[in-house]
Design a protein around this motif. Sequence first.
Motif, short mmCIF file in Angstrom:
data_model
loop_
_atom_site.label_atom_id
_atom_site.label_comp_id
_atom_site.label_asym_id
_atom_site.label_seq_id
_atom_site.Cartn_x
_atom_site.Cartn_y
_atom_site.Cartn_z
N THR A 31 0.52 8.81 0.31
CA THR A 31 -0.72 9.44 -0.12
C THR A 31 -1.77 8.34 -0.25
O THR A 31 -1.46 7.16 -0.20
CB THR A 31 -0.50 10.18 -1.46
OG1 THR A 31 -1.68 10.86 -1.84
CG2 THR A 31 -0.10 9.23 -2.56
N SER A 32 -3.01 8.74 -0.41
CA SER A 32 -4.10 7.76 -0.45
C SER A 32 -4.36 7.29 -1.88
O SER A 32 -4.66 8.11 -2.77
CB SER A 32 -5.37 8.40 0.12
OG SER A 32 -6.52 7.68 -0.30
N GLN B 52 -6.91 5.51 -2.79
CA GLN B 52 -8.35 5.72 -3.02
C GLN B 52 -8.65 7.15 -3.44
O GLN B 52 -9.44 7.41 -4.34
CB GLN B 52 -9.15 5.38 -1.77
CG GLN B 52 -9.39 3.90 -1.57
CD GLN B 52 -10.23 3.63 -0.34
OE1 GLN B 52 -10.02 4.26 0.70
NE2 GLN B 52 -11.17 2.72 -0.45
N GLN B 53 -7.98 8.09 -2.76
CA GLN B 53 -8.19 9.50 -3.10
C GLN B 53 -7.67 9.80 -4.50
O GLN B 53 -8.28 10.56 -5.27
CB GLN B 53 -7.49 10.40 -2.08
CG GLN B 53 -7.83 11.88 -2.21
CD GLN B 53 -9.31 12.14 -1.94
OE1 GLN B 53 -9.85 11.71 -0.93
NE2 GLN B 53 -9.98 12.82 -2.89
N GLU C 143 0.83 -1.21 0.00
CA GLU C 143 0.00 0.00 0.00
C GLU C 143 0.86 1.26 0.00
O GLU C 143 1.89 1.31 0.66
CB GLU C 143 -0.91 0.02 1.24
CG GLU C 143 -1.94 -1.09 1.25
CD GLU C 143 -2.85 -0.99 2.46
OE1 GLU C 143 -2.64 -0.08 3.30
OE2 GLU C 143 -3.75 -1.82 2.57
#
Length: 453
Positions: free
Chosen positions: A433-434, A436-437, A429
């Motif tokens: 930073t994300s 998903q975003q 992962e």
Amino acid sequence: MSSLLITGAAIATVDPSGTEHATGHVQVTDGVVTAVGPGAPDPATIHPGTRVVEAGGHLLTPGLVNTHHHLYQWATRGFTPDDGLFTWLRTLYPLWARLQAEDVEAAARAGLARMALTGCTTTTDHHYLHPHGGGDHLAATIEAAATTGLRFSPTRGSMDLGQSAGGLPPDSVTETIDEVLAATADAVHRHHDPSPGSMVRIAAAPCSPFSVTTDLLRRTAEQAAELGIRRHTHLAETLDEEEFCAQAFGRRPVELLEDLGWLGPDVWLAHCVHLSDADIATLARTGSSVAHCPSSNARLGAGTARARDLMDAGVPVGIGVDGAASSEQGSLADEVRQVVYAARQRGGPEAMPVRDALRAATMGGATVLGRAGEIGSIEVGKRADLALWDLTGLGHADLDDPVVALVLGPTPPLALLTVEGRVVVEDGELRTTSEQQAVADLVAARRRLLART
Ligand SMILES: [Zn+2]
């Protein structure tokens, strides 16, 4: 002081001797590799507070280096899937002409996330679209790279040969030479960091022989020498381009660039699919480098580059995923496998050993980007840009050779990816930073782009 110890992993250092350890350790202190060797480290050398990663069943390699990309294309994937380069470009240019900086930033963050999750620690980006009123696209990509945590060598790209002057792009996405030179100088002044371990280095990159004038190429070469930056362009990608150069200049693409002072050790060229023996000799003699992009070349039916012949001639060869509109995978680890397959389809089973492909993806890329002294291998004194691949799962467990598992097996999850010793990916992962975003922002950017007229 920050310290990291990775121990128990197989290690492919990609140093000049190709040293590998079946089980070894790497120590990192303040972003730099301070020890690498077989077995476990001497406990006396481990600083108090060191983070220790036990990595049995994993493979540690240098972080991969991507030498050709167009990050903005993450917002325009999947169009014109069954056409060659010129039709593909003519279809996409009008859409790209509407790009705003906020769209580019979202696309770049998504593309860089994909890069990181497939083992890349350093990437370039070739951004040659600067629509008037579209905002600062280059700054948007640099912001995205800073957010993602990857080392970045973006290029200030350009086009000045519009359709009205016999070029391929619409006039609305071209600039004047003075605008290009001013923007390049400004980008270098604002963003370029030549220091060791730098996270941002700018290069100059006119787009291609069929979208720029010879004047722009000449002036860009002069300016790049003055500014001390590298140069990049597309070259010899398709037979259409070869025909364009024959008709417009009476030259082959490589001959044209040499005439214009556009070859040398500070130049790297994307694709180089259609090369004669004389072209390869010219690239070798001038010290020019090549970004090999086999998936994009296959997707557009452009042909298969002579990667083996280039390497044998001494031309530095790195690997590029190219933009995601012509190679929807956008995965650097997958591209390493494609390098092996493309070379062997062209030249037989001995044409590309898996370790030659891994070297192209690491030291090859570092050399192409002018950073062979800093990145591309795991050696004491080099920056701690590392990829720790988890080979314990279904796709790789007990696969005989860990390097073969990485290159020919399915792309493994990353247990850890570090840039300058900082964690970018952990346990598969993104940690900076994300993801998903990034996906949500990409979807929104694409919708905005398609709705804009
Ligand atoms: Zn390209």
